[in-house]
Design an enzyme around this catalytic site. Sequence first.
Site, short mmCIF file in Angstrom:
data_model
loop_
_atom_site.label_atom_id
_atom_site.label_comp_id
_atom_site.label_asym_id
_atom_site.label_seq_id
_atom_site.Cartn_x
_atom_site.Cartn_y
_atom_site.Cartn_z
N HIS A 1 -52.44 -13.89 22.89
CA HIS A 1 -51.76 -12.98 22.10
C HIS A 1 -51.16 -13.82 20.78
O HIS A 1 -50.70 -15.03 21.07
CB HIS A 1 -50.92 -11.90 22.60
CG HIS A 1 -49.43 -12.72 23.25
ND1 HIS A 1 -48.31 -12.85 22.50
CD2 HIS A 1 -49.20 -13.09 24.38
CE1 HIS A 1 -47.37 -13.24 23.24
NE2 HIS A 1 -48.07 -13.53 24.46
N ASP B 1 -45.04 -19.05 23.57
CA ASP B 1 -45.38 -17.41 24.06
C ASP B 1 -46.07 -16.96 22.67
O ASP B 1 -44.82 -16.36 22.06
CB ASP B 1 -44.33 -17.18 24.54
CG ASP B 1 -44.53 -15.53 25.09
OD1 ASP B 1 -45.77 -15.23 25.09
OD2 ASP B 1 -43.64 -14.89 25.54
N GLU C 1 -48.72 -8.01 21.78
CA GLU C 1 -48.60 -7.97 23.22
C GLU C 1 -47.22 -7.79 23.61
O GLU C 1 -46.79 -7.18 24.57
CB GLU C 1 -49.01 -9.39 23.69
CG GLU C 1 -49.18 -9.59 25.13
CD GLU C 1 -47.82 -10.18 25.73
OE1 GLU C 1 -47.68 -10.16 27.02
OE2 GLU C 1 -46.77 -10.65 25.26
N GLU C 2 -46.42 -8.60 22.78
CA GLU C 2 -45.05 -8.45 23.02
C GLU C 2 -44.35 -7.04 23.18
O GLU C 2 -43.09 -6.81 23.53
CB GLU C 2 -44.13 -9.36 22.15
CG GLU C 2 -44.27 -10.99 21.94
CD GLU C 2 -44.28 -11.57 23.31
OE1 GLU C 2 -43.55 -10.95 24.18
OE2 GLU C 2 -44.61 -12.67 23.64
N ASP D 1 -51.61 -17.46 28.91
CA ASP D 1 -50.17 -17.24 28.29
C ASP D 1 -49.13 -18.16 28.88
O ASP D 1 -49.75 -18.85 29.96
CB ASP D 1 -49.81 -15.77 28.86
CG ASP D 1 -48.92 -15.02 27.78
OD1 ASP D 1 -48.27 -15.71 27.25
OD2 ASP D 1 -49.12 -13.92 27.49
N HIS E 1 -38.94 -16.99 25.48
CA HIS E 1 -38.51 -16.20 24.55
C HIS E 1 -37.16 -16.53 23.92
O HIS E 1 -36.04 -16.04 23.74
CB HIS E 1 -38.09 -14.55 25.03
CG HIS E 1 -39.22 -13.72 24.95
ND1 HIS E 1 -39.54 -12.38 25.43
CD2 HIS E 1 -40.85 -14.35 24.95
CE1 HIS E 1 -40.58 -12.03 25.23
NE2 HIS E 1 -41.53 -13.14 25.38
CO CO Z 1 -43.75 -13.06 25.39
ZN ZN Z 2 -46.66 -13.99 26.19
#
Ligand code: CO
Ligand code: ZN
Length: 333
Positions: free
Chosen positions: A60, A162, A192-193, A215, A301
Amino acid sequence: MKALLKKVVETFGPSGREDAIRQLLLDEIKPYVDRTFIDNMGNLHAVKEGKGARVMVAAHMDEIGFVVTHIDEKGFLRISPVGGVAPVRCLYQRVLLENGARGVVGVESVKNPNDIDFSKLYVDIGARDEKEARKLAQEGLFGAFLNEMTEMNGLITAKSLDDRVGCVIAVEAARQLKKSPNEIHFVFTVQEEVGLRGAIAAAYNIEPDLGIALDVTGTGDTPDAPKMPMKLREGVAVKIKDNSLLVPRRVKDFFMRVAEKNKITYQPEILTFGGTDAGAINLSRSGVLAGCLSIPTRYIHSVSETASLSDIEEAIKLLVKILESDVKKELED
Ligand code: CO
Ligand code: ZN
């Protein structure tokens, strides 16, 4: 690879606003594939033709961010998260809006740090008052965090590893791939998030025989971390399960077999939370075999996600070897 990673992590692209990162990835992967296209969701597809199994490799390209909900009377922007953004991780971070405006996140005074939520946060864009703020920014603009990639003792720290690290692994694998019997769809997915949305549509379109997500995954190797086996510098993680996917045994066995045969360092991934695009691919149409290669990453994150360059190298090697094998035969029951 490091230079590409730096470029890719530092590019703007919160969920729903992936234009800049998509253009960069298109330019990077185009020389190594037979055709590319962008679907209605905004996913970037890069296809290497072949007569064997149809394999979808998903990384992603969106990152976590926020949207401006309103501008207050003093000229500060109020925001709502896009994706899994923890309010305390926003404090005093620098941000970039989709129109190029810059800001820094401040917080109203709170008695207890646990009281910090998005209603207490604001983005200071340097405006003197509301009128000036409205010239610099408007409600509905998307934003993302800013941070430069740095290196420490073989580890890299950056925002948006990420999942820009997955994007770089896909580009590198496309570049290094020699002979493959398979039809390979590298897909740089959107959104994706916010719930694996790009991958849902892309998988339906492609109808793959095998899906592989790339990922990040959490680790258990920091003080008081959750009890998990994943560690930095122990190689690429081969997913066994997370909350979106129970990897079919023949898929994880195939990946581990290839790793062992080629002396690639790997570790099992057992994640008790989270999910990846592989979960969406798995549930596509009447069900699709899917697995995931993960990069153990600390501080996911946050603007300082941290991973090991050696693990990334092992992931590239393993993906190349998987894609070069006769996937149809390897997945026979
Ligand atoms: Co993420
Ligand atoms: Zn991810």
